[in-house]
Design an enzyme around this catalytic site. Structure first.
Site, mmCIF file in Angstrom:
data_model
loop_
_atom_site.group_PDB
_atom_site.id
_atom_site.type_symbol
_atom_site.label_atom_id
_atom_site.label_comp_id
_atom_site.label_asym_id
_atom_site.label_seq_id
_atom_site.Cartn_x
_atom_site.Cartn_y
_atom_site.Cartn_z
ATOM 1 C CB CYS A 91 -1.080 -0.030 1.163
ATOM 2 S SG CYS A 91 -2.472 1.083 0.911
ATOM 3 C CG HIS A 189 -4.198 -3.436 2.393
ATOM 4 N ND1 HIS A 189 -3.325 -3.282 3.498
ATOM 5 C CD2 HIS A 189 -4.606 -2.296 2.185
ATOM 6 C CE1 HIS A 189 -3.169 -1.770 3.659
ATOM 7 N NE2 HIS A 189 -3.864 -1.076 2.779
ATOM 8 C CD GLU A 191 -2.201 -6.301 5.088
ATOM 9 O OE1 GLU A 191 -2.686 -5.104 5.311
ATOM 10 O OE2 GLU A 191 -1.684 -6.506 3.893
#
Length: 207
Positions: A91, A189, A191
């Site tokens: 990001c 992202h 994650e």
């Protein structure tokens, strides 16, 4: 791909997996995602520890100029571009690896030869939610199909360039991932992107 019970140890003589901790990162969610894959990460802003790492993750959330100032406070703006191990910017981390950003008129680390600009007036920002990635061109996306959905939260983007390894369309086509030598970056992202994000993280960790 369930690796929860197989704790990964760093290779002999390596410094393990380091997440750069400079006060501008979504660190806990990344740590949890890595733990689901069976990896433990060290949080550090120590230049020597980062240089010795086997892999480095460079996260980032927030505003570009203040994040870059935090890097300067620790001297990491000179350390990161010189790293030779695999590095993954996420990001804002990816955006700071570019030449510069319109956000706060910020000079970047110039690892990726592209500028970061704001979405045009009239476009709803931030782009928040799921979007697809296409034109995948890197080992980072091994086993990932075209048009898979990933999670985005951003108001600025890197344009298309020679280092683009994935594209996304949000009123304009832009680089949703960049790659050059040992450096990689994702605007999205991983994650927070479910099984697809975990696969991308796993690919990075196994480089």
């Amino acid at each position: 791909m369930n690796l929860k019970n197989n704790q990964k140890s760093p290779p002999s003589g390596a410094g393990g997996l380091v997440i750069i901790n400079y006060g501008a990162g979504n660190i806990q969610s990344i740590k949890f995602a890595l733990k689901r894959l069976g990896y433990e990460a060290i949080l550090s802003n120590d230049a020597d520890e980062i240089r010795k790492a086997d892999k480095v993750i460079f996260p980032g959330v927030g505003e570009a100029s203040s994040a870059m100032e935090k890097l300067r406070e620790t001297g990491l703006q000179d350390v990161i571009p010189e790293l030779r191990q695999p590095v993954l910017g996420i990001c804002l981390g990816m955006q700071l690896m570019c030449n510069g950003s319109e956000e706060g008129d910020t000079q970047g680390l110039a690892i990726f030869d592209v500028d970061v600009v704001r979405f045009s007036d009239g476009v709803k920002v931030p782009q928040m939610g799921w979007n697809v990635i296409t034109d995948l061109k890197s080992q980072l996306f091994e086993g990932v199909n075209e048009n898979e959905h990933v999670y985005m939260v951003h108001s600025y983007y890197a344009g298309l360039c020679d280092e683009t390894i994935a594209e996304t369309d949000y009123h304009v086509r832009y680089s949703s991932a960049l790659g050059k030598n040992n450096f990689f970056g994702t605007q999205f992202h991983p994650e927070k992107s479910g099984a697809i994000g975990e696969r991308i993280l796993k690919n990075f960790l196994e480089m």
